[in-house]
Design a protein around this motif. Structure first.
Motif, short mmCIF file in Angstrom:
data_model
loop_
_atom_site.label_atom_id
_atom_site.label_comp_id
_atom_site.label_asym_id
_atom_site.label_seq_id
_atom_site.Cartn_x
_atom_site.Cartn_y
_atom_site.Cartn_z
N VAL A 62 0.86 -1.18 0.00
CA VAL A 62 0.00 0.00 0.00
C VAL A 62 0.90 1.23 0.00
N ALA A 63 0.72 2.11 -0.96
CA ALA A 63 1.65 3.22 -1.16
C ALA A 63 1.57 4.26 -0.05
N ASP A 64 0.38 4.56 0.42
CA ASP A 64 0.21 5.60 1.43
C ASP A 64 0.45 5.01 2.81
N SER A 65 1.38 5.59 3.57
CA SER A 65 1.74 5.02 4.86
C SER A 65 0.60 5.13 5.88
N ASN A 66 -0.23 6.16 5.77
CA ASN A 66 -1.36 6.29 6.69
C ASN A 66 -2.38 5.17 6.47
N LEU A 67 -2.69 4.90 5.20
CA LEU A 67 -3.62 3.82 4.89
C LEU A 67 -3.02 2.48 5.28
N ARG A 68 -1.71 2.33 5.07
CA ARG A 68 -1.03 1.09 5.43
C ARG A 68 -1.11 0.85 6.94
N LEU A 69 -0.94 1.92 7.73
CA LEU A 69 -1.04 1.80 9.19
C LEU A 69 -2.47 1.46 9.60
N TYR A 70 -3.43 2.05 8.94
CA TYR A 70 -4.83 1.77 9.27
C TYR A 70 -5.17 0.31 9.00
N LEU A 71 -4.77 -0.20 7.84
CA LEU A 71 -5.10 -1.58 7.49
C LEU A 71 -4.38 -2.58 8.38
N ALA A 72 -3.13 -2.26 8.75
CA ALA A 72 -2.33 -3.22 9.51
C ALA A 72 -2.62 -3.17 11.01
N VAL A 73 -2.98 -2.00 11.53
CA VAL A 73 -3.06 -1.84 12.99
C VAL A 73 -4.34 -1.13 13.44
N LEU A 74 -4.57 0.06 12.91
CA LEU A 74 -5.56 0.95 13.51
C LEU A 74 -7.00 0.48 13.33
N ARG A 75 -7.30 -0.22 12.25
CA ARG A 75 -8.67 -0.67 12.07
C ARG A 75 -9.07 -1.65 13.16
N TRP A 100 5.33 -2.99 11.97
CA TRP A 100 4.81 -2.09 10.94
C TRP A 100 5.84 -1.01 10.60
N ARG A 101 6.46 -0.43 11.62
CA ARG A 101 7.45 0.63 11.39
C ARG A 101 8.62 0.11 10.57
N GLY A 102 9.09 -1.10 10.85
CA GLY A 102 10.20 -1.67 10.12
C GLY A 102 9.92 -1.80 8.64
N ARG A 103 8.70 -2.22 8.30
CA ARG A 103 8.32 -2.32 6.89
C ARG A 103 8.06 -0.95 6.28
N ALA A 104 7.41 -0.07 7.04
CA ALA A 104 7.03 1.23 6.50
C ALA A 104 8.23 2.09 6.16
N VAL A 105 9.32 1.94 6.91
CA VAL A 105 10.47 2.81 6.71
C VAL A 105 11.33 2.37 5.53
N GLU A 106 11.18 1.13 5.08
CA GLU A 106 12.04 0.62 4.02
C GLU A 106 11.98 1.48 2.74
N PRO A 107 10.79 1.73 2.16
CA PRO A 107 10.77 2.56 0.95
C PRO A 107 11.26 3.99 1.19
N LEU A 108 11.03 4.52 2.39
CA LEU A 108 11.52 5.86 2.70
C LEU A 108 13.05 5.90 2.72
N LEU A 109 13.65 4.88 3.30
CA LEU A 109 15.11 4.83 3.34
C LEU A 109 15.70 4.66 1.95
N ARG A 110 15.10 3.83 1.14
CA ARG A 110 15.59 3.66 -0.23
C ARG A 110 15.47 4.97 -1.01
N GLU A 111 14.34 5.64 -0.85
CA GLU A 111 14.15 6.90 -1.57
C GLU A 111 15.12 7.96 -1.07
N SER A 112 15.37 8.00 0.23
CA SER A 112 16.30 9.01 0.76
C SER A 112 17.71 8.77 0.26
N LEU A 113 18.13 7.52 0.20
CA LEU A 113 19.47 7.21 -0.34
C LEU A 113 19.56 7.55 -1.82
N GLU A 114 18.49 7.31 -2.54
CA GLU A 114 18.49 7.64 -3.97
C GLU A 114 18.55 9.15 -4.18
N LEU A 115 17.79 9.90 -3.39
CA LEU A 115 17.84 11.35 -3.48
C LEU A 115 19.24 11.88 -3.16
#
Length: 224
Positions: A62-75, A100-115
Protein backbone atom coordinates in the motif's frame (compact mmCIF):
# COMPACT_ATOMS: atom_id res chain seq x y z
CA UNK A 1 -6.19 -3.77 -0.34
CA UNK A 2 -6.93 -5.73 2.83
CA UNK A 3 -4.74 -8.60 1.65
CA UNK A 4 -1.85 -6.30 0.76
CA UNK A 5 -2.27 -4.26 3.92
CA UNK A 6 -2.20 -7.38 6.08
CA UNK A 7 1.28 -8.21 4.80
CA UNK A 8 0.70 -10.41 1.75
CA UNK A 9 3.13 -8.98 -0.79
CA UNK A 10 3.36 -11.46 -3.68
CA UNK A 11 0.76 -11.86 -6.42
CA UNK A 12 0.05 -15.46 -5.44
CA UNK A 13 -0.44 -14.65 -1.76
CA UNK A 14 -2.71 -11.70 -2.54
CA UNK A 15 -4.82 -13.91 -4.81
CA UNK A 16 -5.09 -16.60 -2.13
CA UNK A 17 -5.92 -14.22 0.75
CA UNK A 18 -8.42 -12.17 -1.26
CA UNK A 19 -10.11 -15.31 -2.57
CA UNK A 20 -13.05 -17.24 -1.21
CA UNK A 21 -13.63 -20.81 -0.09
CA UNK A 22 -13.71 -21.80 -3.75
CA UNK A 23 -10.10 -20.76 -4.23
CA UNK A 24 -7.80 -17.89 -5.15
CA UNK A 25 -8.95 -14.87 -7.12
CA UNK A 26 -8.51 -15.72 -10.84
CA UNK A 27 -5.71 -13.95 -12.68
CA UNK A 28 -8.17 -12.46 -15.16
CA UNK A 29 -9.92 -10.71 -12.27
CA UNK A 30 -6.96 -9.82 -10.07
CA UNK A 31 -4.53 -8.48 -12.68
CA UNK A 32 -6.81 -5.65 -13.93
CA UNK A 33 -7.66 -4.71 -10.34
CA UNK A 34 -4.00 -4.50 -9.31
CA UNK A 35 -3.18 -2.55 -12.48
CA UNK A 36 -5.95 -0.04 -11.73
CA UNK A 37 -4.89 0.35 -8.08
CA UNK A 38 -1.25 0.83 -9.07
CA UNK A 39 -1.35 2.78 -12.34
CA UNK A 40 -4.59 4.75 -12.21
CA UNK A 41 -5.29 5.22 -8.51
CA UNK A 42 -1.65 5.01 -7.32
CA UNK A 43 -2.85 3.41 -4.09
CA UNK A 44 -0.63 0.37 -4.53
CA UNK A 45 3.11 0.48 -5.24
CA UNK A 46 4.94 -2.33 -7.03
CA UNK A 47 8.56 -3.08 -6.16
CA UNK A 48 10.87 -5.13 -8.38
CA UNK A 49 14.18 -6.70 -7.32
CA UNK A 50 17.18 -4.60 -8.37
CA UNK A 51 20.23 -6.43 -9.72
CA UNK A 52 22.19 -7.02 -12.94
CA UNK A 53 19.63 -9.67 -13.94
CA UNK A 54 15.87 -9.30 -14.11
CA UNK A 55 14.25 -10.94 -11.10
CA UNK A 56 10.90 -12.07 -9.73
CA UNK A 57 8.51 -11.84 -8.02
CA UNK A 58 7.22 -8.30 -7.89
CA UNK A 59 6.14 -7.25 -4.41
CA UNK A 60 3.04 -5.15 -3.76
CA UNK A 61 2.53 -2.67 -0.92
CA UNK A 62 0.00 0.00 0.00
CA UNK A 63 1.65 3.22 -1.16
CA UNK A 64 0.21 5.60 1.43
CA UNK A 65 1.74 5.02 4.86
CA UNK A 66 -1.36 6.29 6.69
CA UNK A 67 -3.62 3.82 4.89
CA UNK A 68 -1.03 1.09 5.43
CA UNK A 69 -1.04 1.80 9.19
CA UNK A 70 -4.83 1.77 9.27
CA UNK A 71 -5.10 -1.58 7.49
CA UNK A 72 -2.33 -3.22 9.51
CA UNK A 73 -3.06 -1.84 12.99
CA UNK A 74 -5.56 0.95 13.51
CA UNK A 75 -8.67 -0.67 12.07
CA UNK A 76 -8.45 -3.58 14.53
CA UNK A 77 -7.64 -1.15 17.36
CA UNK A 78 -10.64 1.03 16.48
CA UNK A 79 -12.90 -2.03 16.61
CA UNK A 80 -11.63 -2.83 20.12
CA UNK A 81 -12.25 0.77 21.22
CA UNK A 82 -15.78 0.60 19.80
CA UNK A 83 -16.37 -2.43 22.00
CA UNK A 84 -15.12 -0.55 25.06
CA UNK A 85 -11.75 -2.32 25.22
CA UNK A 86 -9.41 0.66 24.96
CA UNK A 87 -6.64 -0.98 27.01
CA UNK A 88 -6.62 -3.97 24.66
CA UNK A 89 -6.50 -1.59 21.68
CA UNK A 90 -3.45 0.13 23.14
CA UNK A 91 -1.69 -3.21 23.67
CA UNK A 92 -2.49 -4.23 20.10
CA UNK A 93 -0.89 -1.08 18.72
CA UNK A 94 2.14 -1.63 20.94
CA UNK A 95 2.57 -5.22 19.72
CA UNK A 96 2.25 -4.41 16.03
CA UNK A 97 4.00 -1.05 15.93
CA UNK A 98 7.62 -2.21 15.64
CA UNK A 99 6.89 -4.65 12.82
CA UNK A 100 4.81 -2.09 10.94
CA UNK A 101 7.45 0.63 11.39
CA UNK A 102 10.20 -1.67 10.12
CA UNK A 103 8.32 -2.32 6.89
CA UNK A 104 7.03 1.23 6.50
CA UNK A 105 10.47 2.81 6.71
CA UNK A 106 12.04 0.62 4.02
CA UNK A 107 10.77 2.56 0.95
CA UNK A 108 11.52 5.86 2.70
CA UNK A 109 15.11 4.83 3.34
CA UNK A 110 15.59 3.66 -0.23
CA UNK A 111 14.15 6.90 -1.57
CA UNK A 112 16.30 9.01 0.76
CA UNK A 113 19.47 7.21 -0.34
CA UNK A 114 18.49 7.64 -3.97
CA UNK A 115 17.84 11.35 -3.48
CA UNK A 116 21.21 11.72 -1.76
CA UNK A 117 22.92 9.83 -4.58
CA UNK A 118 21.35 12.00 -7.26
CA UNK A 119 22.45 15.09 -5.30
CA UNK A 120 26.02 13.84 -5.18
CA UNK A 121 25.97 13.33 -1.41
CA UNK A 122 26.97 9.66 -1.45
CA UNK A 123 30.57 8.50 -1.99
CA UNK A 124 29.56 6.68 -5.18
CA UNK A 125 28.79 9.02 -8.10
CA UNK A 126 27.60 6.18 -10.35
CA UNK A 127 24.58 5.37 -8.16
CA UNK A 128 21.32 6.45 -9.81
CA UNK A 129 18.92 3.90 -8.35
CA UNK A 130 18.37 2.37 -4.91
CA UNK A 131 16.09 -0.58 -4.31
CA UNK A 132 16.15 -4.02 -2.75
CA UNK A 133 16.62 -7.57 -3.95
CA UNK A 134 14.93 -10.92 -3.25
CA UNK A 135 14.50 -14.26 -4.95
CA UNK A 136 11.35 -16.30 -5.58
CA UNK A 137 11.52 -17.81 -2.12
CA UNK A 138 12.04 -14.39 -0.50
CA UNK A 139 15.07 -15.95 1.16
CA UNK A 140 17.31 -14.07 1.27
CA UNK A 141 15.97 -10.54 1.04
CA UNK A 142 18.52 -7.74 0.74
CA UNK A 143 17.04 -4.49 2.04
CA UNK A 144 19.28 -2.06 0.15
CA UNK A 145 20.85 -2.29 -3.30
CA UNK A 146 22.48 0.67 -5.00
CA UNK A 147 23.09 0.50 -8.75
CA UNK A 148 23.71 2.59 -11.84
CA UNK A 149 20.17 2.08 -13.18
CA UNK A 150 16.96 0.12 -12.57
CA UNK A 151 15.26 -2.30 -12.78
CA UNK A 152 18.13 -4.16 -14.49
CA UNK A 153 21.49 -2.66 -13.58
CA UNK A 154 24.83 -2.76 -15.30
CA UNK A 155 26.81 -2.24 -12.11
CA UNK A 156 25.97 -3.08 -8.51
CA UNK A 157 27.59 -0.44 -6.29
CA UNK A 158 26.43 -1.34 -2.78
CA UNK A 159 24.32 -3.82 -0.86
CA UNK A 160 23.01 -3.23 2.61
CA UNK A 161 20.68 -3.95 5.47
CA UNK A 162 18.04 -2.03 7.44
CA UNK A 163 17.67 -2.36 11.21
CA UNK A 164 15.16 0.20 12.48
CA UNK A 165 15.02 -0.88 16.11
CA UNK A 166 16.05 0.44 19.52
CA UNK A 167 19.16 -1.77 19.43
CA UNK A 168 22.21 -1.01 17.26
CA UNK A 169 23.32 -2.94 14.20
CA UNK A 170 25.75 -5.54 15.53
CA UNK A 171 28.27 -8.15 14.41
CA UNK A 172 25.59 -10.81 14.01
CA UNK A 173 23.58 -8.53 11.70
CA UNK A 174 26.70 -7.84 9.64
CA UNK A 175 27.51 -11.53 9.37
CA UNK A 176 23.98 -12.25 8.14
CA UNK A 177 24.27 -9.52 5.51
CA UNK A 178 27.65 -10.76 4.31
CA UNK A 179 26.34 -14.30 4.02
CA UNK A 180 23.27 -13.23 2.02
CA UNK A 181 24.52 -10.38 -0.20
CA UNK A 182 26.59 -12.56 -2.60
CA UNK A 183 23.31 -14.07 -3.82
CA UNK A 184 22.45 -10.77 -5.56
CA UNK A 185 23.31 -10.98 -9.27
CA UNK A 186 26.14 -8.53 -9.92
CA UNK A 187 27.55 -8.62 -6.39
CA UNK A 188 31.36 -8.69 -6.28
CA UNK A 189 34.08 -8.44 -3.67
CA UNK A 190 34.28 -4.70 -4.36
CA UNK A 191 30.55 -4.07 -3.72
CA UNK A 192 30.29 -1.63 -0.81
CA UNK A 193 28.33 -2.28 2.39
CA UNK A 194 25.65 0.16 3.59
CA UNK A 195 23.75 -0.04 6.86
CA UNK A 196 20.58 1.90 7.65
CA UNK A 197 20.13 1.81 11.40
CA UNK A 198 17.86 3.72 13.78
CA UNK A 199 20.34 3.17 16.62
CA UNK A 200 23.71 3.22 14.86
CA UNK A 201 26.36 0.51 15.09
CA UNK A 202 27.87 -1.35 17.99
CA UNK A 203 31.34 -0.15 18.99
CA UNK A 204 34.05 -0.98 16.49
CA UNK A 205 31.74 -2.21 13.75
CA UNK A 206 32.54 0.74 11.45
CA UNK A 207 36.08 -0.56 11.18
CA UNK A 208 34.81 -4.02 10.27
CA UNK A 209 33.94 -3.05 6.71
CA UNK A 210 30.76 -0.94 6.86
CA UNK A 211 31.24 1.77 4.23
CA UNK A 212 28.22 3.95 5.03
CA UNK A 213 25.84 4.25 7.98
CA UNK A 214 22.47 5.91 7.26
CA UNK A 215 20.53 7.07 10.31
CA UNK A 216 17.36 9.02 11.15
CA UNK A 217 19.01 12.43 10.59
CA UNK A 218 20.26 11.32 7.16
CA UNK A 219 16.78 10.10 6.28
CA UNK A 220 15.24 13.48 7.06
CA UNK A 221 18.07 15.58 5.60
CA UNK A 222 17.73 13.91 2.20
CA UNK A 223 14.56 15.96 1.58
CA UNK A 224 16.03 19.29 2.71
Amino acid sequence: LEAIGSGDRTYANIAATAGSRSGAVPSGTLSPLLHKLAEEKQIVAIDHPLATQQGKPALYRVADSNLRLYLAVLRAAAELVRRGRSAAAFRLVERRWTTWRGRAVEPLLRESLELAALSGELPWPSVDAVGGWWNRQLDPEIDLVGADKSPVATELVFAGSIKWLATPFDQHDLATLRASAPAVPGYTASTATVVASRSGLTDGLQKAGVDLVWGPADLVNAWR
